[in-house]
Design a protein around this motif. Structure first.
Motif, PDB file in Angstrom:
ATOM      1  N   THR A   1      -7.352 -77.263 -16.558  1.00 38.82           N
ATOM      2  CA  THR A   1      -6.607 -76.143 -16.446  1.00 38.82           C
ATOM      3  C   THR A   1      -7.229 -74.876 -16.899  1.00 38.82           C
ATOM      4  OG1 THR A   1      -4.463 -77.539 -16.455  1.00 38.82           O
ATOM      5  CG2 THR A   1      -4.362 -75.223 -17.159  1.00 38.82           C
ATOM      6  N   ASP A   2      -7.136 -73.924 -16.074  1.00 40.29           N
ATOM      7  CA  ASP A   2      -7.657 -72.573 -16.684  1.00 40.29           C
ATOM      8  C   ASP A   2      -6.914 -71.819 -17.473  1.00 40.29           C
ATOM      9  OD1 ASP A   2      -8.200 -69.505 -16.377  1.00 40.29           O
ATOM     10  OD2 ASP A   2     -10.224 -70.506 -15.416  1.00 40.29           O
ATOM     11  N   TRP A   3      -7.542 -71.282 -18.507  1.00 42.25           N
ATOM     12  CA  TRP A   3      -6.516 -70.625 -19.384  1.00 42.25           C
ATOM     13  C   TRP A   3      -5.727 -69.377 -18.718  1.00 42.25           C
ATOM     14  CZ3 TRP A   3      -5.368 -71.220 -24.310  1.00 42.25           C
ATOM     15  CH2 TRP A   3      -6.002 -72.267 -25.065  1.00 42.25           C
TER      16      TRP A   3
ATOM     17  N   GLU B   1      -4.236 -69.772 -16.115  1.00 42.29           N
ATOM     18  CA  GLU B   1      -2.954 -70.287 -15.444  1.00 42.29           C
ATOM     19  C   GLU B   1      -1.778 -70.474 -16.332  1.00 42.29           C
ATOM     20  OE1 GLU B   1      -3.888 -74.108 -13.006  1.00 42.29           O
ATOM     21  OE2 GLU B   1      -5.957 -73.574 -13.615  1.00 42.29           O
ATOM     22  N   LEU B   2      -2.070 -70.114 -17.586  1.00 46.91           N
ATOM     23  CA  LEU B   2      -0.988 -70.138 -18.438  1.00 46.91           C
ATOM     24  C   LEU B   2      -0.268 -68.799 -18.674  1.00 46.91           C
ATOM     25  CD1 LEU B   2      -2.746 -72.029 -21.581  1.00 46.91           C
ATOM     26  CD2 LEU B   2      -1.274 -72.991 -19.573  1.00 46.91           C
TER      27      LEU B   2
ATOM     28  N   GLU C   1       2.249 -64.029 -13.655  1.00 54.14           N
ATOM     29  CA  GLU C   1       1.503 -63.249 -12.885  1.00 54.14           C
ATOM     30  C   GLU C   1       1.556 -61.806 -13.513  1.00 54.14           C
ATOM     31  OE1 GLU C   1      -1.061 -61.738 -10.146  1.00 54.14           O
ATOM     32  OE2 GLU C   1      -0.444 -63.632 -10.149  1.00 54.14           O
TER      33      GLU C   1
ATOM     34  N   LEU D   1      -1.136 -61.562 -16.324  1.00 54.59           N
ATOM     35  CA  LEU D   1      -2.261 -61.628 -15.761  1.00 54.59           C
ATOM     36  C   LEU D   1      -2.631 -60.263 -15.504  1.00 54.59           C
ATOM     37  CD1 LEU D   1      -4.976 -62.808 -15.177  1.00 54.59           C
ATOM     38  CD2 LEU D   1      -4.021 -63.928 -13.015  1.00 54.59           C
TER      39      LEU D   1
ATOM     40  N   VAL E   1       4.651 -69.770 -18.110  1.00 57.69           N
ATOM     41  CA  VAL E   1       4.731 -70.272 -16.620  1.00 57.69           C
ATOM     42  C   VAL E   1       5.573 -71.484 -16.823  1.00 57.69           C
ATOM     43  CG1 VAL E   1       3.350 -70.951 -14.697  1.00 57.69           C
ATOM     44  CG2 VAL E   1       2.489 -69.401 -16.186  1.00 57.69           C
TER      45      VAL E   1
ATOM     46  N   LEU F   1       4.740 -75.114 -15.781  1.00 56.24           N
ATOM     47  CA  LEU F   1       3.636 -76.044 -16.579  1.00 56.24           C
ATOM     48  C   LEU F   1       4.394 -76.851 -17.412  1.00 56.24           C
ATOM     49  CD1 LEU F   1       0.854 -73.198 -17.015  1.00 56.24           C
ATOM     50  CD2 LEU F   1       1.056 -74.991 -15.354  1.00 56.24           C
TER      51      LEU F   1
ATOM     52  N   GLN G   1      -1.770 -67.346 -24.997  1.00 58.66           N
ATOM     53  CA  GLN G   1      -3.050 -67.916 -24.718  1.00 58.66           C
ATOM     54  C   GLN G   1      -3.652 -68.535 -25.912  1.00 58.66           C
ATOM     55  OE1 GLN G   1      -5.894 -66.876 -21.906  1.00 58.66           O
ATOM     56  NE2 GLN G   1      -3.449 -67.482 -21.571  1.00 58.66           N
TER      57      GLN G   1
END
Length: 169
Positions: free
Chosen positions: A15-17, A19-20, A23, A26, A71, A74, A118
């Motif tokens: 899982t990429d950070w 993705e936590l 939108e 981000l 999110v 998740l 994060q």
């Protein structure tokens, strides 16, 4: 002949950070100007109690740097996440059973810290020695949306870890 699907679970994909992040967070981070990461060496007052560890910041930061938005999809998902430890609680053998996982090395000594979405609180009852906070880890387990807070930082997620390993190169 009938072939049955394997009962052995497939290896988890990392899982990429990012993705936590929802939108909106981000995009806000991508649009944010460069910020300074002061180190203790650059600021001798870093460890003053009023500065507050990972919470410390001498700057007025954009709201996204304090975001605990998550999110929802998740929540409850089995994940594999790589990161760096910030030791919190050890057992009687000196192995850490609770630590923050952060996306970059030295987050525990850099100002400002990552946003709460994060920072992941890892609970690992088996415990493991964390001798080097600059040594990356793989953490495998169930991710949950759960706000946790202590004197160092706030985390928007927790992982009930099944497995924690040092990253081998």
């Amino acid at each position: 002949m009938l072939l049955l699907a394997s009962t052995v679970p497939a290896a988890l994909e990392e899982t990429d950070w990012l993705e936590l992040l929802p939108e909106s967070d981000l995009q806000a981070l991508l649009d944010m100007p460069e910020i300074s990461h002061n180190t203790p060496e650059a600021d001798s007052s870093f460890y003053a109690p009023e500065r507050g560890g990972l919470r410390a910041s001498g700057e007025d930061l954009p709201a996204v740097m304090y975001s605990a938005q998550t999110v929802p999809e998740l929540d409850g998902r089995a994940i594999l996440l790589g990161g760096y430890p910030v030791p919190l609680e050890s057992n009687g053998k000196g192995n850490f059973v609770e630590f923050f996982l952060v996306p970059y090395p030295g987050a525990c000594i850099h100002v400002p810290p990552p946003p709460p979405n994060q920072i992941v609180l890892v609970r690992y009852p088996q415990g493991m020695p964390l001798e080097d906070i600059y040594a990356p880890l793989w953490v495998e387990g169930t991710l949950n949306i759960e706000l946790s807070s202590n004197e160092l930082a706030d985390a928007a997620y927790t992982i009930a870890a099944d497995k924690v390993e040092l990253v081998e190169y």
